[in-house]
Scaffold this active site. Structure first.
Site, PDB file in Angstrom:
ATOM      1  N   MET A  36     -13.649   5.967  30.101  1.00  0.00           N
ATOM      2  CA  MET A  36     -13.218   4.887  29.215  1.00  0.00           C
ATOM      3  C   MET A  36     -12.329   3.866  29.919  1.00  0.00           C
ATOM      4  O   MET A  36     -11.918   2.881  29.305  1.00  0.00           O
ATOM      5  CB  MET A  36     -12.443   5.470  28.023  1.00  0.00           C
ATOM      6  CG  MET A  36     -13.282   6.343  27.107  1.00  0.00           C
ATOM      7  SD  MET A  36     -14.656   5.449  26.342  1.00  0.00           S
ATOM      8  CE  MET A  36     -13.762   4.228  25.376  1.00  0.00           C
ATOM      9  N   ARG A  37     -12.025   4.083  31.205  1.00  0.00           N
ATOM     10  CA  ARG A  37     -11.137   3.139  31.876  1.00  0.00           C
ATOM     11  C   ARG A  37     -11.750   1.742  31.932  1.00  0.00           C
ATOM     12  O   ARG A  37     -11.035   0.740  31.816  1.00  0.00           O
ATOM     13  CB  ARG A  37     -10.799   3.633  33.286  1.00  0.00           C
ATOM     14  CG  ARG A  37      -9.808   2.726  34.008  1.00  0.00           C
ATOM     15  CD  ARG A  37      -9.365   3.290  35.340  1.00  0.00           C
ATOM     16  NE  ARG A  37      -8.419   4.382  35.139  1.00  0.00           N
ATOM     17  CZ  ARG A  37      -8.583   5.606  35.580  1.00  0.00           C
ATOM     18  NH1 ARG A  37      -9.676   5.911  36.244  1.00  0.00           N
ATOM     19  NH2 ARG A  37      -7.683   6.537  35.376  1.00  0.00           N
ATOM     20  N   ALA A  38     -13.073   1.648  32.094  1.00  0.00           N
ATOM     21  CA  ALA A  38     -13.719   0.343  32.164  1.00  0.00           C
ATOM     22  C   ALA A  38     -13.515  -0.444  30.873  1.00  0.00           C
ATOM     23  O   ALA A  38     -13.253  -1.661  30.914  1.00  0.00           O
ATOM     24  CB  ALA A  38     -15.210   0.508  32.452  1.00  0.00           C
TER      25      ALA A  38
END
Length: 664
Positions: free
Chosen positions: A274-276
């Site tokens: 989910m970092r993107a």
């Protein structure tokens, strides 16, 4: 102090300047990785950014740049009282590729810690970079143990120095900016993901723009101060715009429509985790603030995707980063909802960036010369450039290869292939330190000091420790090697299905070398001689590209290939004597051309055996009748022979044991 080149004087490179400015507006974006060929103003632009950043309030006298509004309660120079700060310019700290661990995280005086119980700590570069910029030029060449420390600090926002129960902690939150030339190798995926944005830069092909680059650079070199003064007004304008955008940033609204577009885009490009999504959201918000708006529009989401996703999408390690912009536009349009966004986004106010995609790297998947290379033939012999040569064939699908390792214990650079004495790994013993003590072996130190306590007049509970008592822990880990491929491209290998399988096997070994942080080289032989298709390099993808375009045909000058490989190793031994080589010969073992080709190949092979070079022969012989020539060659080399099938990790054959048998 040297006057830096003005940021606003950098010609072109809009995406690079925009990515840096977005991080200046919102450090939470997470930094920038700049990829590109040498001589494209990567380092110049990064160094110029620090002059545009607002001043930083700090606690007076604190070596760790604590914020006076909320000082770090665990600061080694603390405790600090709230308020009463002073301002200083934002710092840009450079991390040299060859820096030591102590230089990065700081050094603890072990002798005073044991004998006096005093935490005498000298801060490192992570402390200097706190609340500023940490810049790593050639970040892809950074040693693994330094990468591990960077990852820890980036994840926790703090740096820990621990030595045998004595520890020091301090805050370390910084903007990570790295530059790299992809030809020299790629980054570890874990570190790559820590960069919020990535940009590709390339030199302009427009003559007028190149002329302007040279004109400005010469003017700067002649009189840096006068050149900077001419750009002072533009610099002040950008600095004021950064301050205004920072002030506007908390008011920017990221609506549900934009969030849906962000999530759909990340899902469409199959990014991991989910970092993107989070980085895209922060980048789109910073873009809106930079443009002076309080609402995030579709154009902001599109630009954020072009900056935040290329290095995160799932791809083969040899594929260049990038996004399919048509697919991106389709996704944004499909999930645009009721947003009234302009399909042809306006770049917004004047300034670097504003809606353009990434620069065209200038190379497509079908670029390069894939045609045959004409070579002079010998009388009566098949001409390599004539009917004996076949056009290149594509490699078969790569597979997970078995681990090939060099026997014994080396002392080369940190990697993941062969056993070696390293700074990191499991402790195997102790020795007297040579130079500064870096890893204390506590038990050995106490054992060395204990017999002398009465003579030293010990009267209290503390142990009297002197410099001569200290013992350095010896550790064993893994090293990276030089994997030199010697590939037979002669007519005996030219059957298309067979050569496709051979290329697939070599590509699989290249993938393995990429993951194990090796240097690789490629020597090919066919026709009348041998060529160094790729000198030893860390750019594994360059080796894959050369392999893909390799034509076949002609006779089999096996001896020439081995002799050329031996010359390559001789030169590399002078350049990097600590890096041990592993030679992988890919051939069916046949040798033709010239007088006594088989005997000559045997004599060439015995040169490797005499030098103690680890080697593996990948036997490419096929068909119901096998001559076993590859096995004979392996015997001359002092190595082992394996078939293409035995290279697979799921093969039953004990390949590694065969390779290491020479150590017995």
């Amino acid at each position: 102090m040297t006057t830096p080149f003005p940021f606003t004087a950098v010609v072109g490179q809009d995406d690079l300047r925009l990515a840096l400015l977005l991080n200046a507006v919102s450090p939470a974006v997470g930094g920038v990785l700049v990829r590109g060929e040498k001589g494209t103003a990567k380092s110049t632009a990064v160094r110029a950014l620090s002059a545009l950043l607002p001043a930083v309030p700090v606690v007076p006298g604190c070596r760790f740049s604590c914020d006076p509004a909320s000082p770090d309660p665990g600061c080694p120079d603390g405790p600090h009282e709230t308020g009463g700060g002073v301002e200083r310019p934002a710092r840009m700290v450079e991390l040299p590729v060859g820096a030591s661990e102590d230089r990065l995280v700081g050094a603890l005086d072990i002798e005073r810690a044991l004998a006096e119980g005093v935490k005498a700590f000298e801060p490192g570069l992570l402390a200097d970079a706190h609340r500023g910029i940490l810049y790593v030029d050639e970040v892809n060449l950074l040693h693994d143990h330094l990468v591990d420390l960077l990852l820890d600090a980036a994840a926790m926002g703090a740096s820990y120095v621990e030595r045998e129960g004595v520890s020091v902690r301090h805050a370390a939150r910084f903007l990570l900016v790295g530059t790299m030339n992809p030809e020299e190798g790629e980054l570890r995926p874990q570190l790559l993901d820590r960069f919020g944005l990535t940009v590709e830069v390339a030199a302009s092909r427009e003559p007028d723009q190149r002329v302007e680059v040279v004109r400005r650079r010469l003017a700067y070199d002649d009189d840096p101060a006068a050149f900077a003064a001419r750009w002072a007004e533009e610099e002040a304008a950008v600095r004021a715009r950064i301050v205004a955008a920072r002030a506007l940033l908390p008011s920017v609204r990221l609506g549900d429509g934009a969030l849906r577009q962000i999530a759909a885009t990340c899902a469409a490009f199959e990014v991991d985790g989910m970092r993107a999504d989070i980085v895209m959201a922060r980048t789109a918000t910073a873009l809106a603030a930079w443009a002076g708006r309080t609402d995030v529009l579709a154009e902001d989401v599109r630009q954020a995707a072009l900056l935040a996703l290329p290095h995160r999408r799932r791809r083969n390690p040899f594929d260049a980063p990038g996004l399919d912009e048509d697919k991106l536009d389709e996704t944004l349009e499909e999930f645009g909802g009721s947003q009234d966004d302009d399909p042809d986004p306006d770049p917004g106010p004047d300034g670097p960036g504003g809606g353009g995609g990434q620069p065209d790297p200038g190379e497509g998947p079908e670029g390069g010369d894939t045609g045959a290379r004409p070579e002079a033939g010998e009388g009566g012999q098949p001409q390599p450039s004539g009917g004996g040569e076949q056009s290149p064939v594509r490699a078969a699908e790569p597979f997970k290869a078995k681990v090939l390792s060099v026997p014994g214990i080396g002392e080369g650079v940190a990697g993941r292939r062969s056993r070696a004495r390293t700074e990191h790994g499991r402790t195997t013993g102790a020795r007297r330190p040579q130079g500064a003590l870096t890893k204390l072996h506590l038990a050995a130190t106490v054992q060395a000091a204990a017999p002398h306590q009465r003579a030293r007049g010990r009267s209290g509970p503390g142990l009297v420790v002197r410099r001569d008592d200290l013992r350095q822990a010896t550790r064993e880990g893994r090293e990276g090697n030089l994997v030199l491929f010697v590939v037979d491209a002669s007519g005996s290998m030219a059957a298309r299905q067979r050569m496709s399988a051979v290329k697939g096997a070599v590509l699989s070994l290249l993938l393995d070398a990429y993951q194990r942080r090796d240097k690789v080289g490629l020597v090919t032989f066919r026709g009348t001689g041998a060529d160094v298709a790729l000198p030893p390099t860390s750019s594994v993808d360059a080796a894959a590209a050369r392999l893909e375009s390799l034509p076949t045909g002609g006779r089999t000058p096996l001896a020439a290939g081995l002799l050329r490989a031996h010359d390559v190793l001789r030169v590399e031994r002078l350049r990097d004597p600590a890096r041990r080589p592993l030679v992988v010969v890919v051939t069916d073992g046949r040798a033709t051309g010239g007088p006594e080709p088989v005997a000559l190949a045997g004599r060439a092979a015995r040169l490797f055996a005499a030098d103690g070079v680890a080697s593996v022969v990948v036997d490419c012989e096929s068909g119901p009748v096998r001559l076993g020539l590859a096995g004979q060659l392996a015997g001359e080399l002092g190595g082992t022979a394996v078939t293409l099938d035995e290279l697979r990790a799921d093969s039953i054959a004990g390949l590694v044991k065969d390779v290491q048998r020479r150590a017995a």
